[in-house]
Design a protein around this motif. Structure first.
Motif, PDB file in Angstrom:
ATOM      1  N   GLY A 267       0.828  -1.203   0.000  1.00  0.00           N
ATOM      2  CA  GLY A 267       0.000   0.000   0.000  1.00  0.00           C
ATOM      3  C   GLY A 267       0.860   1.250   0.000  1.00  0.00           C
ATOM      4  O   GLY A 267       0.598   2.206  -0.738  1.00  0.00           O
ATOM      5  N   LEU A 268       1.922   1.200   0.803  1.00  0.00           N
ATOM      6  CA  LEU A 268       2.838   2.338   0.887  1.00  0.00           C
ATOM      7  C   LEU A 268       3.434   2.651  -0.481  1.00  0.00           C
ATOM      8  O   LEU A 268       3.582   3.825  -0.862  1.00  0.00           O
ATOM      9  CB  LEU A 268       3.939   2.011   1.895  1.00  0.00           C
ATOM     10  CG  LEU A 268       5.000   3.069   2.111  1.00  0.00           C
ATOM     11  CD1 LEU A 268       4.396   4.264   2.812  1.00  0.00           C
ATOM     12  CD2 LEU A 268       6.148   2.499   2.939  1.00  0.00           C
ATOM     13  N   SER A 269       3.757   1.602  -1.242  1.00  0.00           N
ATOM     14  CA  SER A 269       4.362   1.839  -2.554  1.00  0.00           C
ATOM     15  C   SER A 269       3.370   2.590  -3.454  1.00  0.00           C
ATOM     16  O   SER A 269       3.759   3.513  -4.169  1.00  0.00           O
ATOM     17  CB  SER A 269       4.822   0.518  -3.197  1.00  0.00           C
ATOM     18  OG  SER A 269       3.720  -0.221  -3.662  1.00  0.00           O
ATOM     19  N   SER A 270       2.081   2.239  -3.393  1.00  0.00           N
ATOM     20  CA  SER A 270       1.084   2.958  -4.198  1.00  0.00           C
ATOM     21  C   SER A 270       0.967   4.405  -3.753  1.00  0.00           C
ATOM     22  O   SER A 270       0.869   5.317  -4.579  1.00  0.00           O
ATOM     23  CB  SER A 270      -0.287   2.296  -4.079  1.00  0.00           C
ATOM     24  OG  SER A 270      -0.211   0.967  -4.503  1.00  0.00           O
ATOM     25  N   ILE A 271       0.995   4.587  -2.423  1.00  0.00           N
ATOM     26  CA  ILE A 271       0.869   5.955  -1.910  1.00  0.00           C
ATOM     27  C   ILE A 271       2.039   6.814  -2.378  1.00  0.00           C
ATOM     28  O   ILE A 271       1.858   7.933  -2.860  1.00  0.00           O
ATOM     29  CB  ILE A 271       0.809   5.947  -0.365  1.00  0.00           C
ATOM     30  CG1 ILE A 271      -0.497   5.288   0.087  1.00  0.00           C
ATOM     31  CG2 ILE A 271       0.922   7.355   0.198  1.00  0.00           C
ATOM     32  CD1 ILE A 271      -0.564   5.025   1.579  1.00  0.00           C
ATOM     33  N   LEU A 272       3.249   6.262  -2.271  1.00  0.00           N
ATOM     34  CA  LEU A 272       4.430   7.039  -2.666  1.00  0.00           C
ATOM     35  C   LEU A 272       4.378   7.365  -4.152  1.00  0.00           C
ATOM     36  O   LEU A 272       4.739   8.467  -4.573  1.00  0.00           O
ATOM     37  CB  LEU A 272       5.708   6.256  -2.330  1.00  0.00           C
ATOM     38  CG  LEU A 272       6.042   6.145  -0.840  1.00  0.00           C
ATOM     39  CD1 LEU A 272       7.275   5.285  -0.628  1.00  0.00           C
ATOM     40  CD2 LEU A 272       6.258   7.520  -0.221  1.00  0.00           C
ATOM     41  N   MET A 273       3.918   6.394  -4.958  1.00  0.00           N
ATOM     42  CA  MET A 273       3.840   6.638  -6.396  1.00  0.00           C
ATOM     43  C   MET A 273       2.825   7.739  -6.686  1.00  0.00           C
ATOM     44  O   MET A 273       3.079   8.641  -7.486  1.00  0.00           O
ATOM     45  CB  MET A 273       3.455   5.351  -7.126  1.00  0.00           C
ATOM     46  CG  MET A 273       3.905   5.330  -8.551  1.00  0.00           C
ATOM     47  SD  MET A 273       4.194   3.647  -9.098  1.00  0.00           S
ATOM     48  CE  MET A 273       2.532   3.087  -9.273  1.00  0.00           C
ATOM     49  N   GLY A 274       1.671   7.667  -5.998  1.00  0.00           N
ATOM     50  CA  GLY A 274       0.653   8.705  -6.176  1.00  0.00           C
ATOM     51  C   GLY A 274       1.178  10.076  -5.775  1.00  0.00           C
ATOM     52  O   GLY A 274       0.983  11.073  -6.482  1.00  0.00           O
ATOM     53  N   LEU A 275       1.887  10.104  -4.633  1.00  0.00           N
ATOM     54  CA  LEU A 275       2.460  11.370  -4.167  1.00  0.00           C
ATOM     55  C   LEU A 275       3.424  11.944  -5.193  1.00  0.00           C
ATOM     56  O   LEU A 275       3.412  13.147  -5.476  1.00  0.00           O
ATOM     57  CB  LEU A 275       3.211  11.141  -2.854  1.00  0.00           C
ATOM     58  CG  LEU A 275       2.402  11.242  -1.561  1.00  0.00           C
ATOM     59  CD1 LEU A 275       3.310  10.989  -0.362  1.00  0.00           C
ATOM     60  CD2 LEU A 275       1.779  12.633  -1.455  1.00  0.00           C
ATOM     61  N   ALA A 276       4.240  11.071  -5.769  1.00  0.00           N
ATOM     62  CA  ALA A 276       5.221  11.533  -6.748  1.00  0.00           C
ATOM     63  C   ALA A 276       4.517  12.145  -7.951  1.00  0.00           C
ATOM     64  O   ALA A 276       4.932  13.195  -8.468  1.00  0.00           O
ATOM     65  CB  ALA A 276       6.116  10.376  -7.187  1.00  0.00           C
TER      66      ALA A 276
END
Lengths: 256, 294
Positions: free
Chosen positions: B101-110
């Motif tokens: 989930g964290l990986s999706s969040i970081l990608m979205g943030l980027a």
């Protein structure tokens, strides 16, 4: 003088009461043993003293300071060392590295300093190594095996290395959970002698859990008996052996 | 013969970078027993941070580089303190899901911060390729390899000799015993996440410098996974050797087989080797064999 004091300690897991209202004091320089049938709560007491279990009630004092709310690593730094029922050595390391880790609790350089400045940390490290060699390795007669990985050692020797690691911490109180469990007669005798030497030669204070009654009666100054999480007796080995409650707990009640 | 030498050298160079990223996995796993599936996104964030410091604020390369490391350390620390600390004692699968989930969040943030467009660093190294005999190495790859190897050596030295490194190994071995030695296990977790994030971010900077930056840069983490499993999740030496194996296999197999089958071998080959090795050594080449004593 009491170096460790436990007052009104109660611990439960959910609805299961593991310890109920336990009170005892350990005097500096004595061997204080805790015995009792399986499941009596002996290891739970050590885990409360070590800070791994949070008792619902009670107070634990180490060398005059209340440590009831202190984290396990802080308690270790305050002078509490421990050996485990199932050997808890760092298996990937050599004997010497394991022992040095015990001594690291005493180093003054902080983790960050050790990461950033190699100089002072290094000097301290060298002094420490010398200290450990003389103080612990010679004392426990493990000189020949100090470069070996701990995984390669016989069971009895692993127990001895674990004791060495705890001693390297220069503890005020040493907690030992079944130090001779699973040992043969010769290994048991060696270990019992080392425990006695720690008290007599080094003035150490030891809290001991053990099932081997011969060892308990031979080396303990005082013994506390637990049954189903309750303290049922405390006294000298002599007194304990003739205590009616203790005999009942171990042998069962005589039916008339 | 020429082509083999060329493929081997490129494989080793890429493998060195893989090794560094694999360390990002290994350092965290070793100390905390968590596989961080957001490692690829840590790489991506690292690359974007360097882009931000160099292009958007105009800092010179070296201070920008140091700031990237500080930023990555902070990111690792935040993730551990704010999220994973509260997951202690939860089932492994829950923790794995959290990192995914964290990986999706970081990608979205980027995407929010830097938008989805393709970006490039300003040139960091001399453009001229390195030529040894018949073998040519692209300058970005060569310097990337040099930086990656330097970082790997520093990490290995920390683990082997520094007090924190020893404390981390002890924590990995037995948490309760580590606590009893006076090691602050919680701080060690935080530190492991910071160091792991730094390794990943440096890897991201190198990969970004070779192939450009976009929010999906982290997908290369998938390629690194065979490296980590191959070497053994908890072995630093294994990560390095695994990195070289995957780099070489990828390039050699791709170089010889792609022209025959029409492409795609490069992406598959590491996984074929992975499956083969795991058949015979389920714990990886250098991983810790879990021995249960009964």
């Amino acid at each position: 003088m009491n170096i460790l004091s436990v007052e009104n300690l109660s611990l439960s897991f959910g609805g299961l009461a593991a310890l109920t209202d336990i009170t005892f004091q350990v005097r500096a320089g004595e061997i204080f043993s805790i015995i009792g049938p399986n499941g009596a709560g002996k290891t739970s007491i050590l885990n409360c003293i070590g800070g791994f279990y949070k008792p619902q009630q009670g107070r634990i004092t180490l060398d005059g300071k209340d440590v009831t709310k202190t984290s396990p690593d802080r308690r270790a730094a305050m002078g509490l060392a421990r050996t485990f029922q199932n050997i808890a050595l760092f298996r990937g390391m050599t004997v010497l590295d394991n022992i040095k880790l015990g001594a690291h609790a005493r180093l003054k350089t902080s983790l960050l300093q050790a990461l950033l400045y190699w100089g002072p940390a290094h000097a301290e490290e060298m002094a420490l190594r010398e200290d450990v060699e003389k103080d612990v390795i010679d004392f426990l007669e493990i000189e020949p095996i100090r470069k070996l990985p701990v995984g390669a050692l016989a069971y009895g020797l692993q127990k001895r290395v674990e004791l060495a690691r705890a001693l390297a911490m220069r503890p005020k109180v040493l907690l030992m959970d079944e130090p001779v469990a699973g040992m043969n007669a010769e290994e048991t005798e060696d270990m019992a002698r080392f425990v006695l030497d720690i008290k007599e030669e080094r003035g150490g204070t030891i809290v001991l859990i053990e099932h081997d009654m011969d060892v308990i009666m031979d080396i303990s100054d005082r013994v506390m008996v637990l049954n189903f999480g309750h303290k049922i007796a405390e006294g000298t080995p002599e007194e304990i052996q003739h205590h009616p409650e203790v005999i009942k707990a171990y042998l069962g009640e005589k039916k008339n | 013969m020429d082509i083999l030498g060329q493929l081997l050298v490129s494989g080793i160079a890429v493998g060195g970078v893989y090794a560094l990223i694999a360390l990002g996995f290994v350092i965290i796993y070793k100390a905390t027993s968590i596989i961080n599936f957001a490692t690829g996104e840590f790489m991506m964030i690292g690359a974007y941070l360097l882009y931000t410091f160099m292009v958007m604020t105009g800092l010179p390369a070296i201070p920008a580089f140091l700031l990237v490391m500080a930023g990555a350390a902070l990111l690792g620390m935040l993730v551990e303190r704010a999220i994973l600390r509260h997951m202690l004692g939860q089932p492994t699968i829950s923790i794995v899901m959290v990192t995914i989930g964290l990986s999706s969040i970081l990608m979205g943030l980027a995407e929010l911060i830097w938008s989805t467009g393709f970006k490039n660093f300003p040139p960091l190294f001399p453009r001229a390729p390195i030529i040894v005999g018949d073998i040519i190495i692209r300058s970005n790859l060569f310097w990337g390899f040099v930086i990656a190897m330097a970082a790997v050596i520093v990490f290995a030295l920390i683990f082997k000799y520094a007090k924190v490194g020893v404390a981390m190994r002890a924590t990995a071995d037995d948490q309760m015993a580590a606590f009893s030695m006076g090691i602050n296990v919680r701080n060690i977790f935080t530190l492991a996440w910071s160091l792991g994030a730094i390794a990943a971010a440096l890897g991201g900077v190198i990969i970004g410098n070779i192939g450009g930056i976009q929010p999906t840069l982290g997908h290369i983490g998938l390629t690194i996974f065979p490296v980590v499993i191959l070497g053994g999740l908890d072995s630093i030496g294994g990560a390095v050797i695994g990195g070289f194996i995957v780099g070489i296999v990828e390039n050699v197999a791709g170089g010889y087989l792609d022209p025959i089958v029409g492409g795609g071998v490069k992406a598959i080959a590491p996984f074929v080797v992975l499956v083969l090795i795991l058949l015979f050594r389920p714990y990886g080449l250098f991983g810790k064999e879990d021995i249960e004593r009964l």
